[in-house]
Design an enzyme around this catalytic site. Structure first.
Site, PDB file in Angstrom:
ATOM      1  N   LEU A  17     -14.161   3.242   6.568  1.00  0.00           N
ATOM      2  CA  LEU A  17     -14.323   4.522   7.392  1.00  0.00           C
ATOM      3  C   LEU A  17     -14.717   5.949   6.520  1.00  0.00           C
ATOM      4  O   LEU A  17     -15.267   6.898   6.874  1.00  0.00           O
ATOM      5  CB  LEU A  17     -13.952   4.806   8.259  1.00  0.00           C
ATOM      6  CG  LEU A  17     -12.902   3.849   9.215  1.00  0.00           C
ATOM      7  CD1 LEU A  17     -12.367   4.173  10.968  1.00  0.00           C
ATOM      8  CD2 LEU A  17     -15.026   4.079  10.176  1.00  0.00           C
ATOM      9  N   LYS A  22      -3.776   3.687  -6.302  1.00  0.00           N
ATOM     10  CA  LYS A  22      -3.015   4.835  -6.156  1.00  0.00           C
ATOM     11  C   LYS A  22      -2.176   5.297  -7.279  1.00  0.00           C
ATOM     12  O   LYS A  22      -2.133   6.903  -7.359  1.00  0.00           O
ATOM     13  CB  LYS A  22      -2.453   5.624  -4.674  1.00  0.00           C
ATOM     14  CG  LYS A  22      -3.505   4.978  -3.725  1.00  0.00           C
ATOM     15  CD  LYS A  22      -2.546   5.419  -2.040  1.00  0.00           C
ATOM     16  CE  LYS A  22      -4.097   6.562  -1.326  1.00  0.00           C
ATOM     17  NZ  LYS A  22      -3.454   6.806   0.114  1.00  0.00           N
ATOM     18  N   ASP A  79      -3.414  13.163   1.042  1.00  0.00           N
ATOM     19  CA  ASP A  79      -2.555  13.145   1.962  1.00  0.00           C
ATOM     20  C   ASP A  79      -1.521  13.262   2.890  1.00  0.00           C
ATOM     21  O   ASP A  79      -1.742  13.725   3.800  1.00  0.00           O
ATOM     22  CB  ASP A  79      -2.034  11.784   1.397  1.00  0.00           C
ATOM     23  CG  ASP A  79      -2.773  10.333   1.216  1.00  0.00           C
ATOM     24  OD1 ASP A  79      -4.133  10.816   1.792  1.00  0.00           O
ATOM     25  OD2 ASP A  79      -2.708   9.681   1.045  1.00  0.00           O
ATOM     26  N   GLY A 118       9.440   3.190   6.178  1.00  0.00           N
ATOM     27  CA  GLY A 118       8.277   2.829   4.826  1.00  0.00           C
ATOM     28  C   GLY A 118       8.720   3.373   3.830  1.00  0.00           C
ATOM     29  O   GLY A 118       9.303   4.665   4.105  1.00  0.00           O
ATOM     30  N   ARG A 170      13.567  -1.057   3.134  1.00  0.00           N
ATOM     31  CA  ARG A 170      14.139  -2.228   2.863  1.00  0.00           C
ATOM     32  C   ARG A 170      13.756  -2.606   1.008  1.00  0.00           C
ATOM     33  O   ARG A 170      14.865  -2.814   0.436  1.00  0.00           O
ATOM     34  CB  ARG A 170      13.599  -2.911   3.405  1.00  0.00           C
ATOM     35  CG  ARG A 170      13.807  -3.849   5.165  1.00  0.00           C
ATOM     36  CD  ARG A 170      13.252  -5.332   5.196  1.00  0.00           C
ATOM     37  NE  ARG A 170      13.529  -4.916   7.318  1.00  0.00           N
ATOM     38  CZ  ARG A 170      13.166  -6.185   6.828  1.00  0.00           C
ATOM     39  NH1 ARG A 170      12.329  -6.821   6.970  1.00  0.00           N
ATOM     40  NH2 ARG A 170      13.265  -6.348   8.935  1.00  0.00           N
ATOM     41  N   GLU A 208      14.807  -1.241  -1.608  1.00  0.00           N
ATOM     42  CA  GLU A 208      15.743  -0.294  -2.723  1.00  0.00           C
ATOM     43  C   GLU A 208      14.761   0.749  -3.462  1.00  0.00           C
ATOM     44  O   GLU A 208      15.593   1.822  -4.118  1.00  0.00           O
ATOM     45  CB  GLU A 208      16.886  -0.957  -3.175  1.00  0.00           C
ATOM     46  CG  GLU A 208      17.813  -0.416  -3.916  1.00  0.00           C
ATOM     47  CD  GLU A 208      18.778   0.596  -2.365  1.00  0.00           C
ATOM     48  OE1 GLU A 208      18.826   1.838  -2.623  1.00  0.00           O
ATOM     49  OE2 GLU A 208      18.337   0.295  -1.448  1.00  0.00           O
TER      50      GLU A 208
END
Length: 274
Positions: A17, A66, A101, A124, A149, A151
């Site tokens: 978009l 990124k 961001d 996350g 999750r 590590e």
């Protein structure tokens, strides 16, 4: 020569978009610029940047570019350095890298009148999670809990937190106290939290879910039905694009016109507006 071209790079980007937002901004600002989406894989970024000429204003970067972009830039802003994530390159006096961001998230939350906060929970641990961590710190958070999750990624987030003076801990969903948190930001992929949506009951704070297609997500829908406030990732997308427009053109972003164009496009795609 006048700088007239910009684009979003990544893979996949066909349904991005970003062109809608940036081209609406150019139109509102009276600029004869163009902004497109270009498929660029991680292994192709170096070659793409080597062919940039003076017609180019800058580019937006999405996954998977990124982090790899750090290898090809001349200077980074503090937010890109802090988060380890670049989403904007500006081609003036070399290649300058930025992360918009962070303030895209700050603006999205401020827009719904989130004031100073003391803590937050992030689902996350990737690049967007790191940007969310720094955004929460800018909103006043002194402690942040991560539910994830991976590590290695969690440890990277912990390092970011140390660098900005935020108390950081990793916890399971049940230990995270997410339903009583002031702000919860979900940065996990589409569908990853569908199961825990059934556990939402009288949430205290606000939920920003960066997933916006479909919207609302199951988590966001459950949050709203149970009386909580939800913010779509589209709001983050809008505001981070506004900061990109300012970086690339030097002019304040016409957010209202960008929002209007975005909503028209969303309706044409059968999606919910913001």
């Amino acid at each position: 020569m006048l700088l007239v071209k910009a684009a979003v790079l990544g893979s996949p980007v066909a349904h991005s978009l970003s062109p809608v937002l940036h081209n609406a901004a150019y139109l509102a600002l009276g600029l004869d610029h163009t902004y497109n989406s270009i498929e660029v894989a991680e292994s192709e970024l170096k070659a793409f940047l080597s062919e940039i000429d003076t017609d180019w204003l800058g580019v937006s970067l999405t996954m998977p570019l990124k982090e790899v972009a750090f290898d090809f830039v001349d200077v980074c802003d503090d937010l890109a350095t802090q988060t380890g994530a670049i989403n904007t390159l500006v081609f003036a006096n070399g290649i300058s890298a930025f992360n918009t961001d962070v303030f895209g998230i700050v603006d999205a939350l401020t827009e719904v009148e989130v004031g100073q906060i003391s803590s937050g929970v992030i689902f996350g641990s990737g690049a967007t999670a790191r940007s969310s961590l720094v955004a929460l710190q800018h909103l006043g958070a002194s402690s942040v809990t991560c539910v994830a999750r991976n590590e290695a990624d969690i440890q990277r987030m912990a390092q970011v937190a140390r660098g900005i003076g935020v108390e950081f801990k990793s916890a399971s969903i049940n230990e995270s106290e997410w339903l009583t948190a002031e702000v919860v930001i979900n940065t996990t992929p589409q569908g990853a939290l569908d199961e825990i949506a059934h556990n939402v009951f009288k949430p205290v704070g606000l939920l920003l879910d960066v997933v916006y297609n479909p919207w609302p997500t199951q988590l966001a829908a459950s949050w709203a039905v149970n009386g909580g406030t939800i913010v779509s990732g589209l709001s983050m997308l809008l505001h981070q694009a506004g900061h990109q427009v300012t970086l690339m053109t030097g002019q304040p972003a016409p957010i209202s016109q960008m929002r209007q164009a975005l909503n028209v496009e969303l309706l044409s795609r059968g999606l919910s507006t913001i």
